[in-house]
Design a protein around this motif. Sequence first.
Motif, PDB file in Angstrom:
ATOM      1  N   LYS A  25      69.110 140.954  58.481  1.00 47.63           N
ATOM      2  CA  LYS A  25      69.359 140.171  57.269  1.00 47.63           C
ATOM      3  C   LYS A  25      68.089 139.416  56.874  1.00 47.63           C
ATOM      4  CE  LYS A  25      74.277 139.387  58.294  1.00 47.63           C
ATOM      5  NZ  LYS A  25      75.318 138.366  58.537  1.00 47.63           N
ATOM      6  N   ILE A  26      67.892 139.257  55.563  1.00 43.70           N
ATOM      7  CA  ILE A  26      66.807 138.431  55.047  1.00 43.70           C
ATOM      8  C   ILE A  26      67.276 136.986  55.069  1.00 43.70           C
ATOM      9  CG2 ILE A  26      65.353 137.898  53.056  1.00 43.70           C
ATOM     10  CD1 ILE A  26      64.627 140.534  54.302  1.00 43.70           C
ATOM     11  N   THR A  27      66.570 136.119  55.796  1.00 43.22           N
ATOM     12  CA  THR A  27      66.956 134.704  55.878  1.00 43.22           C
ATOM     13  C   THR A  27      66.161 133.829  54.910  1.00 43.22           C
ATOM     14  OG1 THR A  27      65.390 134.384  57.683  1.00 43.22           O
ATOM     15  CG2 THR A  27      67.647 134.980  58.284  1.00 43.22           C
ATOM     16  N   LEU A  28      64.970 134.231  54.528  1.00 48.39           N
ATOM     17  CA  LEU A  28      64.182 133.512  53.519  1.00 48.39           C
ATOM     18  C   LEU A  28      63.540 134.550  52.610  1.00 48.39           C
ATOM     19  CD1 LEU A  28      62.991 130.936  52.309  1.00 48.39           C
ATOM     20  CD2 LEU A  28      61.117 131.085  53.967  1.00 48.39           C
ATOM     21  N   ALA A  29      64.072 134.660  51.389  1.00 46.29           N
ATOM     22  CA  ALA A  29      63.591 135.677  50.447  1.00 46.29           C
ATOM     23  C   ALA A  29      62.374 135.163  49.687  1.00 46.29           C
ATOM     24  CB  ALA A  29      64.698 136.059  49.471  1.00 46.29           C
ATOM     25  N   PRO A  30      61.464 136.063  49.236  1.00 44.07           N
ATOM     26  CA  PRO A  30      60.315 135.630  48.422  1.00 44.07           C
ATOM     27  C   PRO A  30      60.766 135.051  47.093  1.00 44.07           C
ATOM     28  CG  PRO A  30      60.476 138.024  48.446  1.00 44.07           C
ATOM     29  CD  PRO A  30      61.486 137.522  49.444  1.00 44.07           C
ATOM     30  N   SER A  31      59.984 134.111  46.568  1.00 46.65           N
ATOM     31  CA  SER A  31      60.289 133.469  45.285  1.00 46.65           C
ATOM     32  C   SER A  31      59.346 133.975  44.213  1.00 46.65           C
ATOM     33  CB  SER A  31      60.147 131.938  45.422  1.00 46.65           C
ATOM     34  OG  SER A  31      61.008 131.440  46.426  1.00 46.65           O
ATOM     35  N   ASN A  32      59.805 133.943  42.962  1.00 48.08           N
ATOM     36  CA  ASN A  32      58.959 134.320  41.838  1.00 48.08           C
ATOM     37  C   ASN A  32      57.736 133.401  41.774  1.00 48.08           C
ATOM     38  OD1 ASN A  32      60.805 136.272  41.178  1.00 48.08           O
ATOM     39  ND2 ASN A  32      61.829 135.047  39.607  1.00 48.08           N
ATOM     40  N   ALA A  33      56.587 133.947  41.376  1.00 47.36           N
ATOM     41  CA  ALA A  33      55.349 133.171  41.328  1.00 47.36           C
ATOM     42  C   ALA A  33      54.593 133.479  40.048  1.00 47.36           C
ATOM     43  CB  ALA A  33      54.475 133.476  42.545  1.00 47.36           C
ATOM     44  N   ASP A  34      53.749 132.525  39.644  1.00 48.61           N
ATOM     45  CA  ASP A  34      52.979 132.630  38.399  1.00 48.61           C
ATOM     46  C   ASP A  34      51.597 132.053  38.671  1.00 48.61           C
ATOM     47  OD1 ASP A  34      51.846 132.321  35.892  1.00 48.61           O
ATOM     48  OD2 ASP A  34      53.757 131.923  34.920  1.00 48.61           O
ATOM     49  N   ILE A  35      50.521 132.891  38.619  1.00 51.16           N
ATOM     50  CA  ILE A  35      49.162 132.426  38.901  1.00 51.16           C
ATOM     51  C   ILE A  35      48.214 132.962  37.851  1.00 51.16           C
ATOM     52  CG2 ILE A  35      49.601 132.320  41.394  1.00 51.16           C
ATOM     53  CD1 ILE A  35      47.944 134.914  41.650  1.00 51.16           C
ATOM     54  N   ASN A  36      46.987 132.387  37.852  1.00 56.13           N
ATOM     55  CA  ASN A  36      45.919 132.902  36.992  1.00 56.13           C
ATOM     56  C   ASN A  36      45.117 133.957  37.742  1.00 56.13           C
ATOM     57  OD1 ASN A  36      46.596 131.242  34.849  1.00 56.13           O
ATOM     58  ND2 ASN A  36      45.193 129.608  35.502  1.00 56.13           N
ATOM     59  N   GLN A  37      44.510 134.839  36.975  1.00 60.41           N
ATOM     60  CA  GLN A  37      43.677 135.888  37.569  1.00 60.41           C
ATOM     61  C   GLN A  37      42.610 135.265  38.462  1.00 60.41           C
ATOM     62  OE1 GLN A  37      41.934 138.445  34.648  1.00 60.41           O
ATOM     63  NE2 GLN A  37      40.845 139.693  36.113  1.00 60.41           N
ATOM     64  N   GLY A  38      42.460 135.858  39.685  1.00 62.52           N
ATOM     65  CA  GLY A  38      41.466 135.387  40.626  1.00 62.52           C
ATOM     66  C   GLY A  38      41.985 134.410  41.647  1.00 62.52           C
ATOM     67  N   ASN A  79      44.736 132.962  44.682  1.00 61.43           N
ATOM     68  CA  ASN A  79      45.482 133.494  45.823  1.00 61.43           C
ATOM     69  C   ASN A  79      46.929 133.025  45.750  1.00 61.43           C
ATOM     70  OD1 ASN A  79      42.983 134.416  46.598  1.00 61.43           O
ATOM     71  ND2 ASN A  79      42.705 132.910  48.233  1.00 61.43           N
ATOM     72  N   VAL A  80      47.829 133.809  46.356  1.00 63.00           N
ATOM     73  CA  VAL A  80      49.247 133.436  46.408  1.00 63.00           C
ATOM     74  C   VAL A  80      49.863 134.034  47.670  1.00 63.00           C
ATOM     75  CG1 VAL A  80      50.026 135.441  45.082  1.00 63.00           C
ATOM     76  CG2 VAL A  80      51.409 133.368  45.093  1.00 63.00           C
ATOM     77  N   THR A  81      50.835 133.328  48.254  1.00 62.02           N
ATOM     78  CA  THR A  81      51.571 133.807  49.423  1.00 62.02           C
ATOM     79  C   THR A  81      53.036 133.980  49.055  1.00 62.02           C
ATOM     80  OG1 THR A  81      50.065 132.712  50.965  1.00 62.02           O
ATOM     81  CG2 THR A  81      52.228 133.324  51.811  1.00 62.02           C
ATOM     82  N   LYS A  97      55.489 134.668  63.818  1.00 53.95           N
ATOM     83  CA  LYS A  97      56.565 135.176  64.657  1.00 53.95           C
ATOM     84  C   LYS A  97      57.007 136.548  64.170  1.00 53.95           C
ATOM     85  CE  LYS A  97      58.382 130.559  65.743  1.00 53.95           C
ATOM     86  NZ  LYS A  97      59.567 129.670  65.673  1.00 53.95           N
ATOM     87  N   GLU A  98      57.735 137.279  65.055  1.00 55.00           N
ATOM     88  CA  GLU A  98      58.221 138.612  64.707  1.00 55.00           C
ATOM     89  C   GLU A  98      59.141 138.576  63.507  1.00 55.00           C
ATOM     90  OE1 GLU A  98      60.458 142.418  66.838  1.00 55.00           O
ATOM     91  OE2 GLU A  98      60.741 140.381  67.622  1.00 55.00           O
ATOM     92  N   THR A  99      59.838 137.426  63.304  1.00 52.42           N
ATOM     93  CA  THR A  99      60.817 137.329  62.230  1.00 52.42           C
ATOM     94  C   THR A  99      60.191 136.868  60.913  1.00 52.42           C
ATOM     95  OG1 THR A  99      61.361 135.076  62.944  1.00 52.42           O
ATOM     96  CG2 THR A  99      62.701 136.897  63.829  1.00 52.42           C
ATOM     97  N   ILE A 100      58.871 136.686  60.892  1.00 53.02           N
ATOM     98  CA  ILE A 100      58.194 136.234  59.673  1.00 53.02           C
ATOM     99  C   ILE A 100      57.287 137.358  59.175  1.00 53.02           C
ATOM    100  CG2 ILE A 100      56.569 134.576  58.702  1.00 53.02           C
ATOM    101  CD1 ILE A 100      57.577 132.549  60.739  1.00 53.02           C
ATOM    102  N   GLY A 101      57.426 137.707  57.903  1.00 54.51           N
ATOM    103  CA  GLY A 101      56.622 138.794  57.316  1.00 54.51           C
ATOM    104  C   GLY A 101      55.980 138.403  56.007  1.00 54.51           C
ATOM    105  N   ASP A 102      55.410 137.170  55.919  1.00 55.92           N
ATOM    106  CA  ASP A 102      54.833 136.684  54.668  1.00 55.92           C
ATOM    107  C   ASP A 102      53.656 137.569  54.229  1.00 55.92           C
ATOM    108  OD1 ASP A 102      56.648 134.715  54.977  1.00 55.92           O
ATOM    109  OD2 ASP A 102      55.221 133.111  55.455  1.00 55.92           O
ATOM    110  N   LEU A 103      53.464 137.657  52.899  1.00 55.14           N
ATOM    111  CA  LEU A 103      52.393 138.467  52.298  1.00 55.14           C
ATOM    112  C   LEU A 103      51.403 137.557  51.588  1.00 55.14           C
ATOM    113  CD1 LEU A 103      51.186 141.235  51.388  1.00 55.14           C
ATOM    114  CD2 LEU A 103      52.646 141.068  49.366  1.00 55.14           C
TER     115      LEU A 103
END
Length: 1038
Positions: free
Chosen positions: A508-521, A523-525, A564-570
């Motif tokens: 199961k996904i316990t923490l889903a990614p959230s929508n994000a808005d950035i300028n070109q150039g 960084n975002v996680t 951790k094994e349960t964390i897969g942030d990008l």
Amino acid sequence: MRNMLFLLSLGCLAVTPAAGGDVCISGHDSGPAFEEQPSSVIYPEGLSDGKVTLNCQARASPAASYRWRVNGTDVPVGDSRYTLVAGNLVISGPQYGRDGGSYQCLASNRCGTILSRAANMKFGYLHDFPGEGRSPRAVLEGAGTFLACQPPAHYPALSYRWFLNEFPSFVKPEGGRWFISQVTGNLYLAKAEPQDAGSYFCFTTINMEMSTKSTFSKPSQLNVQPDANPRRAAPAIKVRFPAETYALAGHTTHLECFAYGNPVPKLRWRKIDGLLPSKAGASAEGPILTLPEIGFDDEGTYECEAYNSEGRDTHQGRIIVQAQPEWLQVMSDSEVEISSELHWTCVAAGKPRPSIRWLRNGQPLSTQDRVEVNGGRLKVINLALEDSGMYQCVAENKHGTIYSNAELRVQVQAPDFRSNPVRRLIPAARGGHVMMECRPRAAPKPTLFWSRGTELLTNSSRVTVTPDGMLWIHNISRADEGKYTCFAENYLGKANSTGHLSVRDATKITLAPSNADINQGENVTLQCHASHDPTMDLTFTWALNGVLLDLEDPAGPYHRVEGKETIGDLLIVSGQLSHTGTYSCTAQTVVDSASASAKLVIRGPPGPPGGLVVKNVAETSVELRWSRGYDNHSPIGKYVIMGRSPLLPSWRVMMTEPQNIEGNAESARVVSLLPWMDYEFQVIASNILGSGEPSMSSQTIRTQQAAPTVAPSGLGGGGGDRHELIITWTPMAREYQNGDGFGYILSFRRQNSPTWMEQRVSNVESSRYVYSNQSLSPYCPFEVKIKAYNRKGEGPFSQIAIVHSAEEEPTVAPSRINATTLTAFEMQVSWEPIQHLSTNGILRGYEIRYWRQHEREAAADRVRTPGLETTARVTGLRPSTRYHVTVLAYNSAGTGPTSPRTTVTTRKPPPNRPPANVSWKIDGSWVTVRWDHLKALDNESAVLGYKVLYKHEGQSALKVLDKGKTSVTLPLPKDDGYVVLEIRSWGEGGDGAADETIVSRDTGTGMMVQNQAAWLWLSSPLLLTGTLSLTLIALLDL
């Protein structure tokens, strides 16, 4: 019945009867596949003791047996002349008319037969040239000619050379005068020279793998007739390649071209419908254009141009590229169950388009009964055991034949799970679904069903059994764990296979990614956490718009956040516009997976506008229309229009209406363009984040024509021949012509005349006009003006310029000529100037002519004075010599009549010896220098005095003392400096020879004397031993 029992006893092995009745065993045997095939050969005719080997080797299990065909008939192997060596056919002493033909090898085993490609055996020969003599050929010096080779009968193609008078003095084509055609063998000479005369022999060579043979012709006599003035001639192409040349892709193609001409023509090649291929290399400027490994891109029209100073000649022809067959799609070995259908497809490319035929075990296959042949498609229905064997697809056109092989095995077999059993352990996630495969080997297809323990499974809301044996279980719970068995049955037997289903906790996904808005150039996680069954490994993957991302590239924008094994942030580094989209995080184990998505918006400069079109083209303006591009999540603020033309090839910002184009606009007008000029445009959008990429360039348009708006510049003229008025101007540049049909209108009139004369000059490149009229007086002033015209009208006139007609030589000579001798080498000449009206133009100056008494006036030396000077000094004369002198006026047209001559005699020369016995004495800061008086000889002018030139150390200018005495007192420089002295005599004949002396500070005296050998240095003992030095250097004849 025996065959059936045999099959059952073999269990999982399938068998197929071969064409010969033997049995091909599946999994053990394999049909033939060629490893080496025969190649065509050319055998020398008349070679009786040679051998030819045609190779044939095939990989097969069991080993293949071989036989051969020639022209479709079996070769009688066992005959004394034919020997079979491990598949290779050896022919001893091949004979013309008996052994020539097309040979093919057949390789067979119990799985089938395949047929090799055809190998042609041909016989090579080269006969001798005829014994008859050849007629001589005469050519005029400077002209072109050729000598025909007329080669004898031969096969294959020959190579040609020529030698002169005796072997091996071969003609070398380097230099461009000679050319030997490798098509006809003829020898061509672009421009004959006397040394080319002689006896020429055509030397032909035939190359075969086994031997080489050459022969040469009877002599062809070439006579060159001398010509004192060889006629110059423009090129005339005599060797022309065909109008159509068919070339084979991948091979080398040659085009020949050679021309007569004087001077010897140079050659160059070009491709009319494209760029000349770079592979042509240096041959692009030679008589043979060579295109190696020619391809379809090289197809087109080629032109050979011959050129020299007298003109040019061209010839064109087309290369048409064709190709041997080449496979695009072939069939592959197939094992197909009995009673089913076979579908095979072969696709081949080639030019001309290849035809396709089929073979089975080396025999032609055509449509009949259960077999359907349709070009490159083969269909066999209701397959039987006898359909097994080796199949070949054959594609052929006039350039070649290719074969593709595949083995068909028709299977008959009881069900067998040994090669593909049901998985022993089948993990599944609770709440998910699972699929269990059942794929036994069997022919014909078996009946399949599933059981759980003793319970036969049938379709229900959670359970599905598909016709092809797949078992699906949905919404899995712990109660579904257990053993599942697949049963298979056909008329040959039964079999089963069992696996165990193990139910695990769902991911199961316990923490889903959230929508994000950035300028070109920036960084975002994007975060992504999950839970899973602890007995299994958990992995994370990310996808952008459904495309899996590479997280392992250290140089890429995407990186996995370690944790951790349960964390897969990008982590996305330096986000770009292309990174915008939907990101999906997937957490997965071996049994299930869970996903969650978020949208990432990256704001940046706008994308390129689209659909740019040009409308309403006028003389100096056009209308542009476009469609909005992507704003990349930041509103478009404005547009800028870029343009370029042949005059300004770099892109630049154009003037527009409106001047500032707002972001909601989709059209604008470009203004301040030049009439009749080619333009192309781009549109660039920008927002607060910057300017985007430009749109695609518009199509090139040409603005409408308009009448010229400016007058030609540089109006002037003058000069020329008698009775001519020459008017010159600067040709108008392309940007000012404004249209076609361009030319100039000249208006001119005599100054103060009321009537204008007008002349049209229709050549745009013209820069001068000559008006000729016998009534024109010399240097007559004209008022001149000029304007341009084109098809649309006339432009404005230029400012009026004053231009004079051609000058003529002055008509009056100077008067009162006076010549006075100054020295032995100089005289001064003076005269009265002529009146301006007598000059017939602008007086440029006067020319003095002088010659010795015993010389002719035609040999006179000449000196010209600039401007209006009326005196001049003439130098370089000889002493004691009588000269005649005359003066002439001149202008740009030439010199006028000569004045009456006057006579002058130069003075005697000065002594050519410097003063002797130079000595000096230093007294404090002064030095006194003395010398002996110099007495002139009878043929020398008297000495009237002496000139002393001196300068101190570090000075550049000389000071001159004119002394009548034979001594001089001079100051010495301070410190240790020195004085440079130069002493010479002078008199009426000029200055005599000089003596140079260098004097430095010292006490004492010194003297310079001259003997027959050299100047000698004398000094007092005090001078030699003193701490200060005195140095003299005497240089004669300075």
